[in-house]
Design an enzyme around this catalytic site. Sequence first.
Site, PDB file in Angstrom:
ATOM      1  N   TYR A 139       0.815  -1.191  -0.049  1.00 56.57           N
ATOM      2  CA  TYR A 139      -0.205   0.044   0.052  1.00 56.57           C
ATOM      3  C   TYR A 139       0.838   1.255   0.098  1.00 56.57           C
ATOM      4  O   TYR A 139       0.342   2.353  -0.214  1.00 56.57           O
ATOM      5  CB  TYR A 139      -1.014   0.125   1.256  1.00 56.57           C
ATOM      6  CG  TYR A 139      -2.026  -1.065   1.044  1.00 56.57           C
ATOM      7  CD1 TYR A 139      -2.178  -1.919   0.004  1.00 56.57           C
ATOM      8  CD2 TYR A 139      -3.112  -1.012   2.208  1.00 56.57           C
ATOM      9  CE1 TYR A 139      -3.268  -2.703  -0.284  1.00 56.57           C
ATOM     10  CE2 TYR A 139      -4.015  -2.197   1.973  1.00 56.57           C
ATOM     11  CZ  TYR A 139      -4.005  -2.921   1.108  1.00 56.57           C
ATOM     12  OH  TYR A 139      -5.177  -3.801   0.968  1.00 56.57           O
ATOM     13  N   LYS A 194       4.722 -14.448   2.930  1.00 56.45           N
ATOM     14  CA  LYS A 194       4.828 -15.343   1.828  1.00 56.45           C
ATOM     15  C   LYS A 194       6.518 -15.638   1.634  1.00 56.45           C
ATOM     16  O   LYS A 194       6.814 -15.476   0.368  1.00 56.45           O
ATOM     17  CB  LYS A 194       4.209 -14.768   0.564  1.00 56.45           C
ATOM     18  CG  LYS A 194       3.722 -15.863  -0.510  1.00 56.45           C
ATOM     19  CD  LYS A 194       2.945 -17.037  -0.099  1.00 56.45           C
ATOM     20  CE  LYS A 194       2.569 -17.905  -0.945  1.00 56.45           C
ATOM     21  NZ  LYS A 194       2.326 -19.454  -0.604  1.00 56.45           N
ATOM     22  N   ASP A 226      -1.519 -17.887   2.458  1.00 56.74           N
ATOM     23  CA  ASP A 226      -2.472 -18.748   1.733  1.00 56.74           C
ATOM     24  C   ASP A 226      -3.011 -19.614   2.713  1.00 56.74           C
ATOM     25  O   ASP A 226      -4.216 -20.415   2.919  1.00 56.74           O
ATOM     26  CB  ASP A 226      -1.976 -19.628   0.696  1.00 56.74           C
ATOM     27  CG  ASP A 226      -0.745 -20.156   0.619  1.00 56.74           C
ATOM     28  OD1 ASP A 226       0.237 -19.592   1.488  1.00 56.74           O
ATOM     29  OD2 ASP A 226      -0.305 -21.005  -0.140  1.00 56.74           O
ATOM     30  N   ASP A 250      -4.458  -6.575   5.923  1.00 58.07           N
ATOM     31  CA  ASP A 250      -5.822  -6.249   5.366  1.00 58.07           C
ATOM     32  C   ASP A 250      -6.782  -7.364   5.216  1.00 58.07           C
ATOM     33  O   ASP A 250      -8.061  -7.621   5.311  1.00 58.07           O
ATOM     34  CB  ASP A 250      -5.721  -5.213   4.358  1.00 58.07           C
ATOM     35  CG  ASP A 250      -7.049  -4.516   4.062  1.00 58.07           C
ATOM     36  OD1 ASP A 250      -7.952  -4.499   4.643  1.00 58.07           O
ATOM     37  OD2 ASP A 250      -6.974  -3.716   3.076  1.00 58.07           O
ATOM     38  N   ASP A 254     -10.464  -8.931   7.296  1.00 59.32           N
ATOM     39  CA  ASP A 254     -11.736  -9.305   7.020  1.00 59.32           C
ATOM     40  C   ASP A 254     -12.322 -10.555   7.157  1.00 59.32           C
ATOM     41  O   ASP A 254     -13.370 -11.081   7.688  1.00 59.32           O
ATOM     42  CB  ASP A 254     -12.023  -8.748   5.628  1.00 59.32           C
ATOM     43  CG  ASP A 254     -12.155  -7.291   5.466  1.00 59.32           C
ATOM     44  OD1 ASP A 254     -11.412  -6.652   6.487  1.00 59.32           O
ATOM     45  OD2 ASP A 254     -12.342  -6.784   4.485  1.00 59.32           O
TER      46      ASP A 254
END
Length: 362
Positions: A139, A194, A226, A250, A254
């Site tokens: 970001y 990752k 993942d 982020d 959620d």
Amino acid sequence: MLAKYQVATIEGDGIGPEVCQAAVLVLKEALGEGIVSFDDFPGGATHYVKSGQVLPPDTFEACKNAHAMLHGAAGLPNVTYPDGTEVGNDLHLQLRFKLDLYANVRPIRLYQADFSPLKNRRAGDIDYVIVRENTEGLYASRGAGVLLRGEVATDTLVLTRKGCERIARFAFDLSRKRNGAPSDHKRRITVCDKANILRSYAFFRSVCDDVAKDYPDVSIDYSYVDAMTVHLVKRPEFYDVIVAENLFGDIISDLGAATVGGMGIAPSGELGDHHGLFQGAHGSAPDIAGQNIASPLATILSGSFMLQWLGDRHADPRLTEASQRVDRAVELTLAQGKTIPRDLGGLASCTEMTQAICRNLK
């Protein structure tokens, strides 16, 4: 009598004014008089339409000088900049970068078993915190990426040692304040990355490993992002504090919220060394704005988080006690089962939720 602490509120857009006003009512009920003043300032997409400014200079100065900031929600889908990005998001992004709010903290807690889509879960089975690095990562490219001839687009993932180290220390310090994971009560940091594919995430992990040496009382664990999407569904009780780069944090925030009832019960805080911005993790939901059907829970819980942060920061037990009272009142209201918001399967309005929590505070 002048209040000891000043909180700058920005009600914002859509359901923002409704849920922000509800949270202020609850916090005032919990605090009593003379401790905290709440002063509202303009900002957001609606204000941008009127004035051309999403974060007016006076609002920014008030936020910079306040002890904390409480925000309703920002953004309207049809109010965008020429590049197509939403204007409203720029409100908290500007505050984030100008005030160096580097830690985005998302508590994930299951209050009632029937709020979760997961089978065989009990209240308290899910109780962890996601700590998301808030100023770097992918970001950091926002507004600085490249769009070449409408054919090629690039954004760059940026991680610095300073940024990785301070978010790792924040996560380890937070774990020390908690009671560990629900499954085994162990204090544990899980590094979500990752690292098996990208050097940037391998670097993030290595810095977390370096920081872990200073916290022998907190164990360190690892998960590729993942796999994390599976673990948060299959074994959420294992987690205490999860630390992640901006984008990954982020996304999994959620997912975590969905396992405990959705974004309407998900609080958040964006914290720096000197400033704190608190708001529900949900959006502005303009389709239900003004109908008194939005749930104020995420904003109320964010307000409670704000009082806890202020209490710790200023060593003021009045704030800490008020925060604990709000949390207990929310928990009691939901446990009674009579006043439940629509997003959690009930019929209660925003006003009814607010009144029920205030009653339980008494």
